[in-house]
Structure formats: structure tokens, C-alpha cells
Design a protein around this motif. Structure first.
Motif, PDB file in Angstrom:
ATOM      1  N   MET A   1      45.853  26.030  27.710  1.00  0.00           N
ATOM      2  CA  MET A   1      45.183  27.161  27.192  1.00  0.00           C
ATOM      3  C   MET A   1      44.929  27.992  28.411  1.00  0.00           C
ATOM      4  O   MET A   1      44.502  28.918  28.213  1.00  0.00           O
ATOM      5  N   LEU A   2      44.517  27.373  29.590  1.00  0.00           N
ATOM      6  CA  LEU A   2      44.239  28.010  30.970  1.00  0.00           C
ATOM      7  C   LEU A   2      45.448  29.225  31.257  1.00  0.00           C
ATOM      8  O   LEU A   2      46.478  28.805  30.961  1.00  0.00           O
ATOM      9  N   GLY A   3      44.950  30.325  31.285  1.00  0.00           N
ATOM     10  CA  GLY A   3      46.047  31.613  31.546  1.00  0.00           C
ATOM     11  C   GLY A   3      46.198  32.069  30.194  1.00  0.00           C
ATOM     12  O   GLY A   3      46.763  33.352  30.445  1.00  0.00           O
ATOM     13  N   ALA A   4      45.946  31.525  29.096  1.00  0.00           N
ATOM     14  CA  ALA A   4      46.072  32.260  27.903  1.00  0.00           C
ATOM     15  C   ALA A   4      45.194  33.435  27.739  1.00  0.00           C
ATOM     16  O   ALA A   4      43.943  33.269  28.550  1.00  0.00           O
ATOM     17  N   VAL A   5      45.683  34.547  26.961  1.00  0.00           N
ATOM     18  CA  VAL A   5      44.593  35.411  26.643  1.00  0.00           C
ATOM     19  C   VAL A   5      43.855  35.406  25.281  1.00  0.00           C
ATOM     20  O   VAL A   5      44.413  35.385  24.400  1.00  0.00           O
ATOM     21  N   LEU A   6      42.551  35.411  25.297  1.00  0.00           N
ATOM     22  CA  LEU A   6      41.941  35.355  24.147  1.00  0.00           C
ATOM     23  C   LEU A   6      41.436  36.850  23.778  1.00  0.00           C
ATOM     24  O   LEU A   6      40.733  37.568  24.692  1.00  0.00           O
ATOM     25  N   GLU A   7      42.015  37.328  22.655  1.00  0.00           N
ATOM     26  CA  GLU A   7      41.394  38.586  22.348  1.00  0.00           C
ATOM     27  C   GLU A   7      40.614  38.668  20.949  1.00  0.00           C
ATOM     28  O   GLU A   7      41.064  37.982  19.738  1.00  0.00           O
TER      29      GLU A   7
ATOM     30  N   SER B   1      39.284  41.801  25.220  1.00  0.00           N
ATOM     31  CA  SER B   1      40.247  40.465  25.722  1.00  0.00           C
ATOM     32  C   SER B   1      39.687  40.036  27.198  1.00  0.00           C
ATOM     33  O   SER B   1      39.262  40.853  27.990  1.00  0.00           O
ATOM     34  N   GLY B   2      40.189  38.967  27.292  1.00  0.00           N
ATOM     35  CA  GLY B   2      40.262  38.363  28.683  1.00  0.00           C
ATOM     36  C   GLY B   2      40.998  37.209  28.949  1.00  0.00           C
ATOM     37  O   GLY B   2      41.487  36.289  27.909  1.00  0.00           O
ATOM     38  N   ARG B   3      41.383  36.768  30.103  1.00  0.00           N
ATOM     39  CA  ARG B   3      42.369  35.622  30.183  1.00  0.00           C
ATOM     40  C   ARG B   3      41.328  34.326  30.533  1.00  0.00           C
ATOM     41  O   ARG B   3      40.496  34.399  31.267  1.00  0.00           O
ATOM     42  N   ILE B   4      41.899  33.449  30.064  1.00  0.00           N
ATOM     43  CA  ILE B   4      41.154  31.981  30.021  1.00  0.00           C
ATOM     44  C   ILE B   4      41.068  31.268  31.426  1.00  0.00           C
ATOM     45  O   ILE B   4      42.202  31.125  31.886  1.00  0.00           O
ATOM     46  N   VAL B   5      39.704  31.328  31.832  1.00  0.00           N
ATOM     47  CA  VAL B   5      39.966  30.609  33.223  1.00  0.00           C
ATOM     48  C   VAL B   5      38.981  29.360  33.348  1.00  0.00           C
ATOM     49  O   VAL B   5      38.921  28.749  34.477  1.00  0.00           O
ATOM     50  N   GLU B   6      38.354  29.040  32.434  1.00  0.00           N
ATOM     51  CA  GLU B   6      37.596  27.815  32.345  1.00  0.00           C
ATOM     52  C   GLU B   6      37.464  27.123  31.027  1.00  0.00           C
ATOM     53  O   GLU B   6      37.391  27.863  30.046  1.00  0.00           O
TER      54      GLU B   6
ATOM     55  N   GLY C   1      38.914  46.350  27.175  1.00  0.00           N
ATOM     56  CA  GLY C   1      37.756  46.625  26.501  1.00  0.00           C
ATOM     57  C   GLY C   1      36.407  46.396  27.388  1.00  0.00           C
ATOM     58  O   GLY C   1      35.253  46.041  26.891  1.00  0.00           O
ATOM     59  N   LEU C   2      36.682  46.929  28.629  1.00  0.00           N
ATOM     60  CA  LEU C   2      35.278  46.752  29.575  1.00  0.00           C
ATOM     61  C   LEU C   2      33.963  47.190  29.005  1.00  0.00           C
ATOM     62  O   LEU C   2      32.970  46.780  29.103  1.00  0.00           O
ATOM     63  N   ALA C   3      34.207  48.583  28.534  1.00  0.00           N
ATOM     64  CA  ALA C   3      33.071  49.368  28.405  1.00  0.00           C
ATOM     65  C   ALA C   3      32.375  48.953  27.204  1.00  0.00           C
ATOM     66  O   ALA C   3      31.299  48.747  27.069  1.00  0.00           O
ATOM     67  N   LEU C   4      33.483  48.254  26.213  1.00  0.00           N
ATOM     68  CA  LEU C   4      32.645  47.921  24.909  1.00  0.00           C
ATOM     69  C   LEU C   4      31.911  46.487  25.371  1.00  0.00           C
ATOM     70  O   LEU C   4      30.919  46.079  24.710  1.00  0.00           O
ATOM     71  N   MET C   5      32.712  45.658  25.988  1.00  0.00           N
ATOM     72  CA  MET C   5      32.040  44.421  26.450  1.00  0.00           C
ATOM     73  C   MET C   5      30.565  44.527  27.119  1.00  0.00           C
ATOM     74  O   MET C   5      29.843  43.905  26.923  1.00  0.00           O
ATOM     75  N   ARG C   6      30.751  45.489  28.172  1.00  0.00           N
ATOM     76  CA  ARG C   6      29.376  45.758  28.860  1.00  0.00           C
ATOM     77  C   ARG C   6      28.422  46.161  28.055  1.00  0.00           C
ATOM     78  O   ARG C   6      27.135  45.867  28.171  1.00  0.00           O
TER      79      ARG C   6
ATOM     80  N   ALA D   1      30.531  38.955  24.294  1.00  0.00           N
ATOM     81  CA  ALA D   1      30.981  40.012  24.987  1.00  0.00           C
ATOM     82  C   ALA D   1      32.351  40.545  23.867  1.00  0.00           C
ATOM     83  O   ALA D   1      32.701  41.618  23.770  1.00  0.00           O
ATOM     84  N   LEU D   2      33.045  39.578  23.186  1.00  0.00           N
ATOM     85  CA  LEU D   2      34.242  39.645  22.384  1.00  0.00           C
ATOM     86  C   LEU D   2      33.658  39.905  20.790  1.00  0.00           C
ATOM     87  O   LEU D   2      34.351  40.028  20.118  1.00  0.00           O
ATOM     88  N   GLY D   3      32.456  39.621  20.661  1.00  0.00           N
ATOM     89  CA  GLY D   3      32.074  39.747  19.068  1.00  0.00           C
ATOM     90  C   GLY D   3      32.245  38.824  18.412  1.00  0.00           C
ATOM     91  O   GLY D   3      32.446  38.867  17.329  1.00  0.00           O
TER      92      GLY D   3
END
Length: 166
Positions: free
Chosen positions: A1-7, A12-17, A84-89, A108-110
Motif C-alpha cells: 500500500m505504500l506509494g498508493a494514492v488515497l483519495e 488526495s495524498g500518497r501513502i507514506v506510512e 486539494g491542498l486548500a481544501l485540506m488546509r 484533511a480528507l473528510g
DNA sequence: ACGCGGATGGCCT
DNA sequence: GGCCATCCGCGTA
């Protein structure tokens, strides 16, 4: 799952941990308590979203990895923010640390318990809009899912407290 | 960078 | 009744 994108919706964001919870024999795994109403999605088919409420105020999202009825899952602990940086922020109250923690990334992702049971192994998944969508957000079809891209960097390096691809 | 305490509510014994 | 797969603000280095 590392490297997969969760949206989820437009964020959305890339899974890093991640963190693995092995099954009923793992005392730290929620499956150790047996099948309860709360842990029902955990015992679903692999790829099921298991979202639980913790410490009275936060959600955490897991992806079920074991067969039906077994209760093994992987907790998403951190993302590299992508869309969605602005939305997450906004959802993070204006803070800069958007997704460097299991509770923060759900904020951040809701992602909330309403996403329980949704498939996480193929995108996109259409769900009804709910109260996690902020006023003014242009979200018609909130969705949650994992995607895989062909052009990802093959290697990542930890430099300081950041993930970089070269 | 690190450590502490408070907020907060559902779940299981 | 006690435990939590957490986060935040504030303190000390």
C-alpha cells in the motif's frame, strides 16, 4: 500500500506510512476483541475500509487485508498531500501539517465512520455527500479509494522529516 | 527536538 | 471503570 494514492472527494495524498494489525492473535488489533458491532467492517473482505473513532474526537482509516471473517488490516498513518491542498488546509483549521498522522489525514480528507465498509481497492467509489463537506466546497460526488499511477518515482528518501523522490 | 497534560467519547470487561 | 492504533498547546532544552 505504500506509494498508493488515497483519495476522498477532491483531496488526495500518497501513502507514506502504514501500520499492520495482523489479526485476532495480535493483541493490538481490534480483531482481538472478537466480532462486535464496531469491528464488523474489519471482518469484511480485503479492500474494505475500516474507520473507527478514537479518543473521543478523531477518526482513523484502515484497509482490510485478510480474508472475510479474519480481521486483519493496515492503518494509514501518513500521506504526502497531493490534490486539494486548500481544501485540506481549511479542514485543518489553517494549519500547515495536513496529513502527517492518522487522525489528521482523516480530518484533511473528510473521512469519517460513514465511509465504513466502502471498498478501498479500486476507485472511484461514489457515496452521498455528508456533513464532512465544508460550506463552499464544490464537491458533487465525494469518493474514497486507492489508485495506482504508472509514473510514480520508484524510490523515496527520507531527508530530515520530508519524503523526497531524489 | 522532546516531554507533558488536557480534551473527549465510545468500547469492552 | 478503565483503556485507547490521537492531537494540540505550552513548557523546557
Amino acid at each position: 500500500m505504500l506509494g498508493a494514492v488515497l483519495e476522498c472527494g477532491r483531496a488526495s495524498g500518497r501513502i507514506v506510512e502504514t501500520e499492520a494489525y495482523l489479526g485476532p492473535h495480535d493483541p493490538a488489533c481490534h480483531a482481538a476483541a472478537g466480532v462486535t458491532e464496531r469491528t464488523l467492517p474489519l471482518h469484511g473482505p480485503p479492500g474494505t475500509a475500516y474507520v473507527y473513532f478514537i479518543y473521543g474526537m478523531y477518526w482513523c482509516v484502515n484497509c482490510v487485508t485478510g480474508p472475510v471473517g479474519y480481521g486483519s488490516a493496515v492503518l494509514i498513518r501518513a500521506l504526502e498531500p497531493l490534490d486539494g491542498l486548500a481544501l485540506m488546509r481549511r479542514r485543518r483549521g489553517g494549519r500547515a501539517d495536513l496529513t502527517n498522522g492518522p487522525g489528521k489525514l482523516c480530518l484533511a480528507l473528510g473521512i469519517t465512520g460513514k465511509m465504513n465498509g466502502l471498498p478501498l481497492d479500486r476507485p472511484p467509489i461514489i457515496v452521498r455527500p455528508d456533513d464532512t463537506v465544508d460550506d463552499g466546497d464544490v464537491i458533487v460526488t465525494p469518493r474514497i479509494g486507492l489508485t495506482k499511477a504508472a509514473d510514480w518515482p520508484q524510490r523515496y528518501y527520507v531527508r530530515g522529516n520530508r519524503w523526497v523522490s531524489k
